[in-house]
Design an enzyme around this catalytic site. Structure first.
Site, PDB file in Angstrom:
ATOM      1  N   GLY A  24       0.863  -1.181   0.000  1.00 22.47           N
ATOM      2  CA  GLY A  24       0.000   0.000   0.000  1.00 22.47           C
ATOM      3  C   GLY A  24       0.892   1.221   0.000  1.00 22.47           C
ATOM      4  N   GLY A  63     -29.309  16.683  16.187  1.00 20.09           N
ATOM      5  CA  GLY A  63     -29.804  15.320  15.927  1.00 20.09           C
ATOM      6  C   GLY A  63     -30.097  15.083  14.451  1.00 20.09           C
ATOM      7  CD  GLU A  88      -5.435   9.260  -6.238  1.00 19.24           C
ATOM      8  OE1 GLU A  88      -4.645  10.140  -6.608  1.00 19.24           O
ATOM      9  OE2 GLU A  88      -6.461   8.921  -6.880  1.00 19.24           O
TER      10      GLU A  88
HETATM   11  C1  LIG Z   1     -11.854   3.097  -1.073  1.00 18.04           C
HETATM   12  C2  LIG Z   1     -10.447   2.900  -1.528  1.00 18.04           C
HETATM   13  C3  LIG Z   1     -10.118   3.106  -2.852  1.00 18.04           C
HETATM   14  C4  LIG Z   1      -8.814   2.898  -3.304  1.00 18.04           C
HETATM   15  N1  LIG Z   1      -8.522   3.028  -4.644  1.00 18.04           N
HETATM   16  C5  LIG Z   1      -7.305   2.615  -5.089  1.00 18.04           C
HETATM   17  C6  LIG Z   1      -7.039   2.536  -6.504  1.00 18.04           C
HETATM   18  O1  LIG Z   1      -7.868   2.882  -7.350  1.00 18.04           O
HETATM   19  N2  LIG Z   1      -5.839   2.065  -6.901  1.00 18.04           N
HETATM   20  C7  LIG Z   1      -4.873   1.662  -6.019  1.00 18.04           C
HETATM   21  O2  LIG Z   1      -3.815   1.242  -6.441  1.00 18.04           O
HETATM   22  N3  LIG Z   1      -5.106   1.743  -4.669  1.00 18.04           N
HETATM   23  C8  LIG Z   1      -6.285   2.190  -4.192  1.00 18.04           C
HETATM   24  N4  LIG Z   1      -6.520   2.244  -2.844  1.00 18.04           N
HETATM   25  C9  LIG Z   1      -5.469   1.842  -1.906  1.00 18.04           C
HETATM   26  C10 LIG Z   1      -4.923   2.989  -1.078  1.00 18.04           C
HETATM   27  O3  LIG Z   1      -4.163   3.837  -1.895  1.00 18.04           O
HETATM   28  C11 LIG Z   1      -4.130   2.392   0.093  1.00 18.04           C
HETATM   29  O4  LIG Z   1      -5.083   1.816   0.968  1.00 18.04           O
HETATM   30  C12 LIG Z   1      -3.272   3.406   0.783  1.00 18.04           C
HETATM   31  O5  LIG Z   1      -2.215   3.802  -0.032  1.00 18.04           O
HETATM   32  C13 LIG Z   1      -2.703   2.856   2.120  1.00 18.04           C
HETATM   33  O6  LIG Z   1      -2.137   1.596   1.943  1.00 18.04           O
HETATM   34  P1  LIG Z   1      -2.533   0.413   2.956  1.00 18.04           P
HETATM   35  O7  LIG Z   1      -3.997   0.342   3.012  1.00 18.04           O
HETATM   36  O8  LIG Z   1      -1.795  -0.804   2.570  1.00 18.04           O
HETATM   37  O9  LIG Z   1      -2.013   0.909   4.380  1.00 18.04           O
HETATM   38  P2  LIG Z   1      -0.537   0.716   4.939  1.00 18.04           P
HETATM   39  O10 LIG Z   1       0.473   1.101   3.954  1.00 18.04           O
HETATM   40  O11 LIG Z   1      -0.446  -0.658   5.528  1.00 18.04           O
HETATM   41  O12 LIG Z   1      -0.529   1.762   6.148  1.00 18.04           O
HETATM   42  C14 LIG Z   1      -1.121   1.514   7.438  1.00 18.04           C
HETATM   43  C15 LIG Z   1      -0.848   2.725   8.311  1.00 18.04           C
HETATM   44  O13 LIG Z   1       0.571   2.903   8.497  1.00 18.04           O
HETATM   45  C16 LIG Z   1       0.972   4.192   8.071  1.00 18.04           C
HETATM   46  N5  LIG Z   1       2.284   4.120   7.444  1.00 18.04           N
HETATM   47  C17 LIG Z   1       2.705   3.244   6.507  1.00 18.04           C
HETATM   48  N6  LIG Z   1       3.982   3.473   6.190  1.00 18.04           N
HETATM   49  C18 LIG Z   1       4.390   4.548   6.915  1.00 18.04           C
HETATM   50  C19 LIG Z   1       5.596   5.284   7.025  1.00 18.04           C
HETATM   51  N7  LIG Z   1       6.662   5.007   6.286  1.00 18.04           N
HETATM   52  N8  LIG Z   1       5.633   6.316   7.917  1.00 18.04           N
HETATM   53  C20 LIG Z   1       4.554   6.649   8.662  1.00 18.04           C
HETATM   54  N9  LIG Z   1       3.380   5.980   8.599  1.00 18.04           N
HETATM   55  C21 LIG Z   1       3.291   4.953   7.737  1.00 18.04           C
HETATM   56  C22 LIG Z   1      -0.105   4.618   7.057  1.00 18.04           C
HETATM   57  O14 LIG Z   1      -0.153   6.023   6.939  1.00 18.04           O
HETATM   58  C23 LIG Z   1      -1.352   4.035   7.685  1.00 18.04           C
HETATM   59  O15 LIG Z   1      -1.803   4.889   8.718  1.00 18.04           O
HETATM   60  C24 LIG Z   1      -7.813   2.502  -2.376  1.00 18.04           C
HETATM   61  C25 LIG Z   1      -8.153   2.317  -1.023  1.00 18.04           C
HETATM   62  C26 LIG Z   1      -9.440   2.490  -0.599  1.00 18.04           C
HETATM   63  C27 LIG Z   1      -9.776   2.231   0.855  1.00 18.04           C
END
Ligand SMILES: Cc1cc2nc3c(=O)[nH]c(=O)nc-3n(C[C@H](O)[C@H](O)[C@H](O)COP(=O)(O)OP(=O)(O)OC[C@H]3O[C@@H](n4cnc5c(N)ncnc54)[C@H](O)[C@@H]3O)c2cc1C
Length: 405
Positions: A149, A358, A381
């Protein structure tokens, strides 16, 4: 309508010959057109679509007819040929009401159409862009994976080089437009040893053998938009479908996300502005202790803060868009705009619920939906934490961020 917007806008875009007034008039006309579409076509049914997770297929079709699904795409590929500033003006209006529609429009325009036009070869541009720009076909951008992610470099999806084609295998998660897309831009690893320089971006037709999708995710907000996994099993992709040179895929993702963040910042701005507008209107209607609630200073101050923060967010979003339109560096400005606007969206939508008391807690008044929708703008993003990393990196590198650069 599309022609009117296009005609007016191109008048204003004639640069030196166009007066500032004409440019402002064109922007007002665009915002009015987007507002009319939103109020007349998107607002009716938005509560039901959100509750039932019904895809806004008809509404997206209308957005296509208005020219919004190819808003920045060159007219030679069937697009509307507007700039990023126009894109954010339209997105703000749509996001005041229907954020499923605005995320569909944003991912489609920023991450697929823009990247395909910039980095695709003529053959695939001519084949796919006209369908995408008209909204007849929706695009999906596949970067995230179950284990990738925020750390987008740890791609497990592979695009094995087989001579005249790539063989793609892997699973992408959370893909906006996942089940509805006719084409995906897929980020996949070709050369593991080369790390992020061994990643490619490939345009994959959804009808290709081996492409399948998972269930539509049941989400907190933007519920009628379609988010799902997309799976690739021995999918053969012609080399001509690669976007940019060999190994450019990670850069493709980062470059398109820089622009995508402006789109999401505009979405967040719309949520904040929509929440403020609803709260303001309600504050005139609702009376307690014999007077409208905005005559109570506690409520009036909330409205003052909301107005100020929405305005600040709007300036940041417009500025990031303007920098991109001027061909200047905009990555840091886009990260700042997204981070700030998404925080304002969260705060403004929570306050709008509070101002409604409410009534804010039930669906009929729209603000609870905006509050649920706001949260995603801090996640996709690039999460807020990742935006801070991007900004911190730019600042500590010594790239002092000068507002007029
Ligand atoms: C409704 C929805 C639509 C989406 N649409 C798309 C799409 O069209 N295409 C696509 O490719 N993706 C899409 N995504 C994915 C989205 O971009 C990711 O969920 C997002 O980038 C976070 O990745 P993750 O969920 O794996 O969280 P993680 O990367 O596991 O992060 C978990 C937590 O740790 C924090 N964290 C992680 N690394 C660090 C760091 N180095 N320093 C500090 N904090 C950190 C994050 O900020 C977060 O709070 C979508 C997600 C959702 C929920």
């Amino acid at each position: 309508m599309r022609n009117t917007i296009q005609q007016n806008y191109s008048l204003a875009a004639e640069g030196a010959r166009a007066s500032e007034l004409e440019a402002v008039q064109a922007a007002v006309e665009l915002a009015t057109a987007a507002r009319d579409l939103t109020q007349n076509e998107l607002k009716p049914g938005v509560i039901d679509r959100d509750r039932d997770m019904t895809h806004p297929t008809e509404q997206v079709k209308l957005m296509g007819e208005m020219g919004f699904m190819g808003i920045m795409t060159d007219p030679k590929y069937g697009g509307t040929g507007m700039d990023t500033l126009s894109y954010v003006i339209a997105l703000e209006e749509i996001s005041k009401v229907d954020n499923s529609c605005s995320v569909i429009m944003s991912a489609h325009n920023s991450l697929v159409c823009w990247g395909l036009e910039k980095y695709g070869n003529e053959e695939i541009k001519e084949k796919y862009l006209p369908q995408l720009a008209s909204g007849e076909m929706i695009g999906g951008f596949c970067l995230s994976e179950p284990e990738a992610g925020s750390d987008a470099t740890s791609q497990q999806t592979t695009a094995e080089d087989k001579g005249d084609y790539y063989l793609v295998n892997g699973t992408k998660n959370w893909i906006t437009n996942g089940k509805k897309a006719g084409a995906y831009v897929v980020i996949a690893q070709t050369d593991r040893e080369a790390g992020h320089r061994g990643i490619n971006a490939l345009l994959i037709d959804a009808s290709t053998e081996g492409v399948s999708t998972g269930i539509k995710e049941d989400k907190l907000g933007i519920r009628s938009s379609d988010t799902s996994s997309v799976m690739f099993s021995d999918v053969k992709v012609p080399k001509s479908h690669r976007l940019g040179p060999e190994g450019f895929g990670f850069k493709y993702a980062m470059k398109t996300l820089d622009g995508g963040r402006i789109g999401i910042a505009a979405q967040a701005l719309g949520i904040a502005a929509g929440s403020y507008e609803l709260a303001l209107a309600y504050s005139h209607e609702r009376k307690t202790f014999g007077k409208p609630i905005n005559k109570h200073q506690a409520i009036a101050f909330k409205l003052a803060d909301m107005a100020m923060e929405v305005e600040a967010a709007r300036m940041m979003v417009y500025r990031a868009a303007w920098l991109k339109d001027q061909g200047k560096e905009y990555a840091t400005a886009a990260a700042m705009a997204k981070l700030f606007a998404s925080e304002v969206a969260m705060k403004s939508s929570i306050e709008a619920v509070q101002v409604h008391g409410g009534y804010g807690y039930v669906k009929e008044y729209h603000v609870e939906r905006l509050m649920r929708d706001a949260k995603i703008t801090q996640i996709y993003e690039g999460t807020s934490e990742i935006q801070r990393l991007v900004i911190a990196r730019a600042v500590t590198k010594g790239d002092v961020y000068l507002p007029i650069d």
